[in-house]
Design a protein around this motif. Structure first.
Motif, PDB file in Angstrom:
ATOM      1  N   SER A   1       0.816  -1.215   0.000  1.00 23.92           N
ATOM      2  CA  SER A   1       0.000   0.000   0.000  1.00 23.92           C
ATOM      3  C   SER A   1       0.844   1.257   0.000  1.00 23.92           C
ATOM      4  O   SER A   1       0.464   2.287  -0.582  1.00 23.92           O
ATOM      5  CB  SER A   1      -0.928   0.014   1.222  1.00 23.92           C
ATOM      6  N   SER A   2       2.004   1.203   0.626  1.00 20.87           N
ATOM      7  CA  SER A   2       2.864   2.388   0.705  1.00 20.87           C
ATOM      8  C   SER A   2       3.404   2.797  -0.663  1.00 20.87           C
ATOM      9  O   SER A   2       3.864   3.928  -0.840  1.00 20.87           O
ATOM     10  CB  SER A   2       4.035   2.133   1.661  1.00 20.87           C
ATOM     11  N   ASP A   3       3.349   1.866  -1.651  1.00 19.40           N
ATOM     12  CA  ASP A   3       3.836   2.184  -3.001  1.00 19.40           C
ATOM     13  C   ASP A   3       2.823   2.986  -3.809  1.00 19.40           C
ATOM     14  O   ASP A   3       3.156   3.518  -4.869  1.00 19.40           O
ATOM     15  CB  ASP A   3       4.171   0.905  -3.772  1.00 19.40           C
ATOM     16  N   TYR A   4       1.589   3.064  -3.296  1.00 18.97           N
ATOM     17  CA  TYR A   4       0.551   3.766  -4.052  1.00 18.97           C
ATOM     18  C   TYR A   4       0.694   5.275  -3.851  1.00 18.97           C
ATOM     19  O   TYR A   4       0.618   5.770  -2.727  1.00 18.97           O
ATOM     20  CB  TYR A   4      -0.842   3.316  -3.603  1.00 18.97           C
ATOM     21  N   ASP A   5       0.905   6.012  -4.943  1.00 14.30           N
ATOM     22  CA  ASP A   5       1.079   7.465  -4.853  1.00 14.30           C
ATOM     23  C   ASP A   5      -0.004   8.229  -5.610  1.00 14.30           C
ATOM     24  O   ASP A   5       0.097   9.441  -5.805  1.00 14.30           O
ATOM     25  CB  ASP A   5       2.466   7.867  -5.370  1.00 14.30           C
TER      26      ASP A   5
END
Length: 722
Positions: free
Chosen positions: A319-323
């Protein structure tokens, strides 16, 4: 074995026995023969005595005969395995192009042709068209300019543009780059594909080499779950031919200068004058209107794809890769994922039903039924018998090439039509995309007999392995059908002069016949007829399938209805984004070729323009969104854009505009009954046979019974017509 009437073609196939020495000698001989003919015409005939019979006909007949050799001399550049042979072909192309430029700017010959035009003889329609086209070509080649500095400069530009085009094409064909990846970086890329890639040693130990060839590139972008891998692949592919960057810039600058020398405002105005569109405004209005209509759909599609991306990253605990951005290297991956998740489209499962060999046979059968043709593959001893040298290997340029003799069926008279060649797998130095090449055109010889054509499909599909034959994704089936459509156009054309043969039409029409035939790839009955599960091809493949699938159940022999349904339902999924991509290419083409001033094109930052237009039109982010400080100078996509250096300059819009014609033809004539043989034969004789021998708009009117309409085109795209 073929029936007796189809076993002995009345014309031998061409030979592919050239050496570096013979290519050089043959090109020089052809150049000398043309010059000798022109010198003789000037010596014996005065402009006031010039007629079509004594000036134009000798030129047209020489052009016919020369094309039997010069097309093949240039073809080696794209397919020869020997680098020296490719280099010799490139050198020959350069020499022949330079000679053609000299010939096209001979004022003494121009005066003879002008004399014929002024005579206003009563000619048959194709001869009249030959005269009009050739007369106009002399003016477009600078003979309207006063002799001296301007004309000399124009000639120098033409020669330089030829050199740039040949060098650009050679760089693309010779490109052999790629990237080394670990197994982890290639997570989810089909393992049977990765297993065929070269293994690394030394500093690359434990890695495999992914080339930029389509059978490696596209699956990596479609299946690699690692976004960093996809980004690396996408950006590297955009930058794979750096030496082409200055060649492209020099070409568009010289084109603009040449157009202005002739009195045009820009190269676009010059190029469109003899096309169906006629003027830039027609093209720009069409592209602008389509862009406006497609843009809302593109934004909607991106929103849906972004939601899918977010959910996918969450499912992989990333999820942290979603920008919040949707990137160029995301699109093939999430487009594929959407088709699988929302439409149950399993491309790998679908591909199992389209082994290359049986799919080709299915396609040929469709063309047999539709157009009244018969395809007879020439193999083994039959090649020896048909070869002028008695050696079958001499009638192909590579041992993987398939050869077919093509005939009319009994209903069409059982006559010979020509030769079809299929060169389907990638290899070093080979043309890297999919295209149809005319090897020898058809025409009427001086003695009144017919000369039959030879045409080649050059593609790059995945090679078979011990466990699987070459399997086609559905989009590859469409590509094959499209290119084979060009091949059929080339084969069945019947013109007097080679310059009008087959696909020698204006650029904004030439794609229409092949685009129309793509519709058969979305028709359930034809998908079923084309399909055959690869496990039925051989006992070895059956055993391999059983082992790999871990399933004792025997698969359906032909593609099941549920898979067909999933294909048909996805025809227009993310269609707006696909067409916006095509618009990017078309608008970029028009933009670089219609600058307000020559200084503007001289100072043009081409790469930045290419990437900025892509973002503005397609709405998809590139590296500029990752690092805004880098701007749009992150890639050189135009350096791999072979179309714009190979004859499609100010013509890429034709892929979209010709869809207007192709959709109109399909909806009006074939949609209700795609295998209507009566209409198929009428289409063959009314559209395909004519080639470029008459005005293309007249050809459309003859077939449709009216002027073409945009109504079906907009209906197919699902957008409101203005």
């Amino acid at each position: 074995m073929a029936p007796p009437q189809y076993q002995k073609p009345p014309q031998a196939p061409p030979l592919f026995t050239a050496t570096t020495q013979s290519i050089a000698a043959d090109s020089k001989r052809l150049i000398a023969e043309n010059k000798a003919l022109e010198d003789e015409l000037v010596k014996d005939i005065k402009p006031e005595d010039a007629t079509f019979a004594n000036v134009c006909l000798p030129q047209a007949r020489h052009e016919n005969e020369a094309a039997l050799e010069d097309h093949i001399l240039g073809f080696y550049q794209s397919v020869a395995t020997d680098a020296a042979l490719r280099d010799a072909s490139t050198a020959a192309l350069k020499e022949m192009d330079e000679s053609s430029i000299e010939s096209a700017m001979r004022e003494d010959i121009f005066k003879l042709v002008a004399g014929v035009a002024n005579r206003k003889e009563a000619l048959d329609p194709e001869s009249q068209r030959w005269l009009e086209k050739v007369h106009k070509s002399y003016l477009r080649n600078g003979l309207g300019l006063p002799a001296g500095e301007k004309r000399d400069r124009f000639k120098a530009i033409k020669k330089k543009l030829s050199e740039l085009s040949i060098e650009f094409s050679r760089t693309l064909n010779e490109e052999n780059g790629g990237l080394w990846f670990t197994e982890e970086e290639l997570d989810s890329v089909p393992k049977d594909l990765v297993a065929t890639w070269p293994k690394g040693e030394g500093e690359n130990a434990g890695k495999v080499f992914m080339s930029f060839k389509y059978p490696d590139l596209f699956p990596t972008l479609k299946y690699a779950t690692n976004s960093k891998t996809r980004q690396k692949v996408f950006v590297a592919n955009e930058n794979k031919c750096p030496s082409n960057v200055p060649l492209f810039k020099e070409a568009i600058t010289l084109r603009d200068e040449a157009a202005r020398l002739l009195g045009y405002n820009n190269h676009a105005e010059f190029r469109l004058e003899d096309k169906m569109a006629k003027v830039p405004k027609t093209v720009n209005d069409f592209l602008g209107d389509l862009r406006e209509r497609l843009a809302p759909g593109g934004i909607t599609e991106i929103k849906a794809l972004l939601e899918l991306k977010k959910a996918d990253l969450e499912s992989h605990a990333k999820s942290s890769d979603y920008d919040g951005n949707y990137y160029l290297w995301d699109h093939r991956y999430y487009d594929r994922l959407m088709l699988e998740k929302n439409f149950a489209l399993d491309q790998e499962k679908i591909a199992e039903y389209f082994p290359l060999d049986s799919t080709i046979r299915g396609m040929l059968h469709i063309f047999e039924e539709l157009f009244g043709l018969v395809f007879v593959e020439i193999t083994g001893e039959a090649r020896d018998k048909i070869s002028p040298t008695g050696k079958g290997r001499d009638i192909v340029w590579h041992d993987e090439v398939q050869v077919f003799s093509v005939w009319d069926d009994e209903g069409e008279g059982s006559g010979f039509v020509g030769y079809l060649y299929l060169d389907l797998f990638p290899r070093p130095g080979k043309y890297g995309h999919a295209a149809n090449f005319n090897l020898q055109p058809g025409f009427i010889s001086a003695n009144g007999t017919r000369r039959y054509p030879a045409t080649a499909l050059v593609c790059n599909f995945s090679k078979p392995t011990p466990k699987k034959p070459s399997l086609l994704k559905h989009d590859e089936v469409v590509t094959l059908f499209h290119e084979l459509g060009h091949g059929i156009h080339d084969l069945v054309s019947r013109t007097t002069f080679s310059r009008f043969h087959g696909t020698n039409t204006v650029r904004d029409f030439v794609e229409a016949p092949s685009q129309m035939l793509e519709n058969w790839c979305w028709t359930p009955s034809q998908l079923r007829a084309l399909s055959k599960h690869y496990s039925t091809v051989s006992p070895e493949y059956a055993a391999a399938y059983a082992e790999d699938s871990k399933n004792s159940a025997k698969p359906s022999d032909v593609i099941p209805d549920d898979l067909i349904d999933s294909i048909v339902k996805t025809k227009h999924v993310n269609d707006a984004l696909f067409n916006l991509r095509q618009l990017h290419f078309g608008i970029f083409d028009m933009t670089i070729h219609s600058p307000a001033s020559h200084a503007e094109v001289e100072n043009l930052a081409v790469s930045e323009l290419y990437n900025r237009l892509r973002k503005e039109i397609s709405k998809i982010d590139g590296p500029e969104a990752v690092d805004p400080s880098s701007g749009f100078a992150w890639g050189n996509g135009q350096s791999t854009f072979g179309h714009l250096m190979g004859g499609y300059d100010v013509g890429y819009y034709g892929y979209l505009s010709s869809q207007v014609y192709s959709t109109d033809m399909f909806y009006s004539v074939f949609k209700a009954d795609p295998m209507n043989g009566k209409e198929g034969r009428r289409y063959r004789h009314t559209v395909l046979e004519r080639g470029g021998s008459q005005d293309e708009m007249q050809t459309l009117k003859d077939f449709l019974g009216r002027a073409p309409s945009t109504e079906a085109f907009y209906e197919e795209l699902g957008i409101t017509k203005a």
